[in-house]
Scaffold this motif. Sequence first.
Motif, PDB file in Angstrom:
ATOM      1  N   VAL A   1      47.665  39.967  30.259  1.00  0.00           N
ATOM      2  CA  VAL A   1      46.567  39.216  30.859  1.00  0.00           C
ATOM      3  C   VAL A   1      47.116  38.356  31.991  1.00  0.00           C
ATOM      4  O   VAL A   1      48.164  37.725  31.836  1.00  0.00           O
ATOM      5  CB  VAL A   1      45.872  38.317  29.811  1.00  0.00           C
ATOM      6  N   VAL A   2      46.429  38.367  33.110  1.00  0.00           N
ATOM      7  CA  VAL A   2      46.824  37.550  34.262  1.00  0.00           C
ATOM      8  C   VAL A   2      45.639  36.674  34.647  1.00  0.00           C
ATOM      9  O   VAL A   2      44.513  37.164  34.756  1.00  0.00           O
ATOM     10  CB  VAL A   2      47.252  38.434  35.455  1.00  0.00           C
ATOM     11  N   ARG A   3      45.912  35.392  34.860  1.00  0.00           N
ATOM     12  CA  ARG A   3      44.862  34.458  35.267  1.00  0.00           C
ATOM     13  C   ARG A   3      44.925  34.259  36.777  1.00  0.00           C
ATOM     14  O   ARG A   3      45.973  33.998  37.352  1.00  0.00           O
ATOM     15  CB  ARG A   3      45.028  33.125  34.552  1.00  0.00           C
TER      16      ARG A   3
ATOM     17  N   ALA B   1      35.583  45.063  29.903  1.00  0.00           N
ATOM     18  CA  ALA B   1      34.873  43.926  30.485  1.00  0.00           C
ATOM     19  C   ALA B   1      35.827  42.956  31.173  1.00  0.00           C
ATOM     20  O   ALA B   1      35.446  42.277  32.133  1.00  0.00           O
ATOM     21  CB  ALA B   1      34.073  43.209  29.408  1.00  0.00           C
ATOM     22  N   PHE B   2      37.067  42.877  30.686  1.00  0.00           N
ATOM     23  CA  PHE B   2      38.051  41.973  31.270  1.00  0.00           C
ATOM     24  C   PHE B   2      39.029  42.696  32.198  1.00  0.00           C
ATOM     25  O   PHE B   2      39.979  42.090  32.677  1.00  0.00           O
ATOM     26  CB  PHE B   2      38.844  41.263  30.164  1.00  0.00           C
ATOM     27  N   ALA B   3      38.798  43.966  32.442  1.00  0.00           N
ATOM     28  CA  ALA B   3      39.757  44.753  33.218  1.00  0.00           C
ATOM     29  C   ALA B   3      39.854  44.265  34.657  1.00  0.00           C
ATOM     30  O   ALA B   3      38.846  43.958  35.303  1.00  0.00           O
ATOM     31  CB  ALA B   3      39.347  46.220  33.200  1.00  0.00           C
ATOM     32  N   ALA B   4      41.082  44.188  35.140  1.00  0.00           N
ATOM     33  CA  ALA B   4      41.296  43.868  36.554  1.00  0.00           C
ATOM     34  C   ALA B   4      40.764  45.006  37.414  1.00  0.00           C
ATOM     35  O   ALA B   4      40.748  46.165  36.996  1.00  0.00           O
ATOM     36  CB  ALA B   4      42.785  43.651  36.816  1.00  0.00           C
ATOM     37  N   LEU B   5      40.315  44.673  38.608  1.00  0.00           N
ATOM     38  CA  LEU B   5      39.824  45.695  39.521  1.00  0.00           C
ATOM     39  C   LEU B   5      40.980  46.546  40.021  1.00  0.00           C
ATOM     40  O   LEU B   5      42.063  46.018  40.287  1.00  0.00           O
ATOM     41  CB  LEU B   5      39.102  45.047  40.703  1.00  0.00           C
ATOM     42  N   PRO B   6      40.798  47.842  40.141  1.00  0.00           N
ATOM     43  CA  PRO B   6      41.891  48.692  40.632  1.00  0.00           C
ATOM     44  C   PRO B   6      42.239  48.334  42.080  1.00  0.00           C
ATOM     45  O   PRO B   6      41.374  47.889  42.846  1.00  0.00           O
ATOM     46  CB  PRO B   6      41.310  50.103  40.526  1.00  0.00           C
ATOM     47  N   PRO B   7      43.495  48.511  42.470  1.00  0.00           N
ATOM     48  CA  PRO B   7      43.900  48.169  43.840  1.00  0.00           C
ATOM     49  C   PRO B   7      43.246  49.093  44.862  1.00  0.00           C
ATOM     50  O   PRO B   7      42.907  50.240  44.563  1.00  0.00           O
ATOM     51  CB  PRO B   7      45.418  48.353  43.807  1.00  0.00           C
ATOM     52  N   SER B   8      43.072  48.570  46.055  1.00  0.00           N
ATOM     53  CA  SER B   8      42.488  49.378  47.127  1.00  0.00           C
ATOM     54  C   SER B   8      43.445  50.461  47.597  1.00  0.00           C
ATOM     55  O   SER B   8      43.032  51.517  48.084  1.00  0.00           O
ATOM     56  CB  SER B   8      42.097  48.482  48.306  1.00  0.00           C
ATOM     57  N   VAL B   9      44.740  50.190  47.454  1.00  0.00           N
ATOM     58  CA  VAL B   9      45.778  51.147  47.850  1.00  0.00           C
ATOM     59  C   VAL B   9      46.621  51.484  46.629  1.00  0.00           C
ATOM     60  O   VAL B   9      47.092  50.566  45.946  1.00  0.00           O
ATOM     61  CB  VAL B   9      46.666  50.577  48.976  1.00  0.00           C
TER      62      VAL B   9
ATOM     63  N   GLU C   1      40.380  31.300  38.385  1.00  0.00           N
ATOM     64  CA  GLU C   1      40.781  31.077  36.985  1.00  0.00           C
ATOM     65  C   GLU C   1      40.314  32.168  36.024  1.00  0.00           C
ATOM     66  O   GLU C   1      40.475  32.044  34.813  1.00  0.00           O
ATOM     67  CB  GLU C   1      40.271  29.721  36.467  1.00  0.00           C
ATOM     68  N   ALA C   2      39.723  33.234  36.524  1.00  0.00           N
ATOM     69  CA  ALA C   2      39.272  34.314  35.642  1.00  0.00           C
ATOM     70  C   ALA C   2      40.481  35.046  35.058  1.00  0.00           C
ATOM     71  O   ALA C   2      41.479  35.273  35.746  1.00  0.00           O
ATOM     72  CB  ALA C   2      38.392  35.292  36.415  1.00  0.00           C
ATOM     73  N   GLU C   3      40.374  35.413  33.794  1.00  0.00           N
ATOM     74  CA  GLU C   3      41.439  36.162  33.129  1.00  0.00           C
ATOM     75  C   GLU C   3      41.145  37.657  33.253  1.00  0.00           C
ATOM     76  O   GLU C   3      40.040  38.103  32.962  1.00  0.00           O
ATOM     77  CB  GLU C   3      41.519  35.763  31.652  1.00  0.00           C
ATOM     78  N   SER C   4      42.139  38.402  33.680  1.00  0.00           N
ATOM     79  CA  SER C   4      41.977  39.850  33.854  1.00  0.00           C
ATOM     80  C   SER C   4      43.045  40.579  33.062  1.00  0.00           C
ATOM     81  O   SER C   4      44.221  40.199  33.085  1.00  0.00           O
ATOM     82  CB  SER C   4      42.087  40.235  35.336  1.00  0.00           C
ATOM     83  N   ILE C   5      42.630  41.625  32.354  1.00  0.00           N
ATOM     84  CA  ILE C   5      43.575  42.473  31.622  1.00  0.00           C
ATOM     85  C   ILE C   5      44.134  43.511  32.584  1.00  0.00           C
ATOM     86  O   ILE C   5      43.376  44.201  33.272  1.00  0.00           O
ATOM     87  CB  ILE C   5      42.887  43.155  30.430  1.00  0.00           C
TER      88      ILE C   5
END
Length: 346
Positions: A181-183, A151-159, A188-192
Amino acid sequence: MSTSINSETRPDLAPLLCVNCNAPLVVVDAPSLVCRFCGATNVVPEAYREELRLARDLDSATRTAAEQWLRLAQIKAPRWQLICAAIAPFVLLTAGLVILLIAALLRVVSGPALPGLLAYVWLTLIPAQLLGASVAMKNVLVSGATNVGLAFAALPPSVPGEPPNCRQCSAPLSVGPDDVVVRCIYCEAESIVRLDALAMETLRTRVASAQSSLAQAMTALTKHAKLASLETRGRTYIIAGLLLLPLIWSFVESWNSSYWALLISLDVFVLAMCVFWNVREAFLAPVTIEELDALLEARSEDHRKARQPGTRGWYEHAFDKVNFIAPVSVTLIFLAIQIIVLRMKH
C-alpha cells in the motif's frame, strides 16, 4: 512510533513537475532526480521529501490491513469449488432419497431395509455441510478481499514500466520494492500497488473507488465475515439438530413402524429448506465495496436501524417460490419412502 498524515498538519503541495518538459515527477527521498521523459535534472524540495517520509511511515492499522489483504489476495479459490461444495449436501440428500425410492419401487430393496439404508443419507449430510460451510466462508473472505483490492487499486501507469498513479488524484506514486500500500503525498489516498495489472484493467470498471481507508475496509470485511460465519455455523447446527429425528426413525423399529412417524416429514421439510439455502447462496453476487461502506455507515450511525439484507443478500430472496418447491419435493420423496416402509410392515 508511526506518524500519520492529516489534513491539518500536511502542507498544501502542488504536483512536482519537470522544469524542462513539465511532466509529472515521481517524488524520491533524494536531493535531485532525473526526469524519465527528457532527462533533465530536477531539485526535490525538502517539503516533498519530508512529506514522502511521512506518507511511507504507515500507521499500525494500515500496515495490519495491508498484511491481511495480501494474505487473502494470495488465496486462490475457484468459483466452481464453492458451487460444488455448496450444492453437495442438497444433491446428496435428494439423490439418496430418489435412489432408495426407485430401489423400493423396483423391489431391489425390501421395505424393512429402507430405514437402515436411509441412515447413510442422513449421516453423510453432516460432513458435506461442514465442507460447504468452510468453503463458503473462504469465498466470502477471498471475494471480499478481491473487491477491496480492486476498489483501492492504484491506476495503471500511462507508459508501461513506469510507477502506478494515485487512484484519487492520478499523481505518480513512489513505490518501493516491498510496498503493498502506498499513500499519496498530495491527497493522502491509500492505493494498493500489488494488484495484477490484467485484473485491474478487466475488473476495475465494475468496482467503485473506495471512500474509506484500507484499514476501515478490511475492518468492515472482517465484520461482514463474522456475520456470515455466524449464520453459516448456526445453519450447520440447526441441520445437525434436525437430523436427530430422522436418525431415530432409521434406527428404532418402533418409530419406523408407527403412523405417528409420518410427522417426521415436517422435520425433513425444514431440514431440506436449510440445506437448500446453501445452493441459493452459492449463486449470489460476492460482497462489494459498496456493501462494506454501508456496514461502516451502519456502525457509525443509529444502531437501532433495521438490519441490512442477509450477509450475502439471502433475505432479499427469502420468499422466492423455488425456496419452498425444492424442499417440498424432497419431503414428498421421504414421505413416499415412509409409506412404503409402513405398508411392508403392516
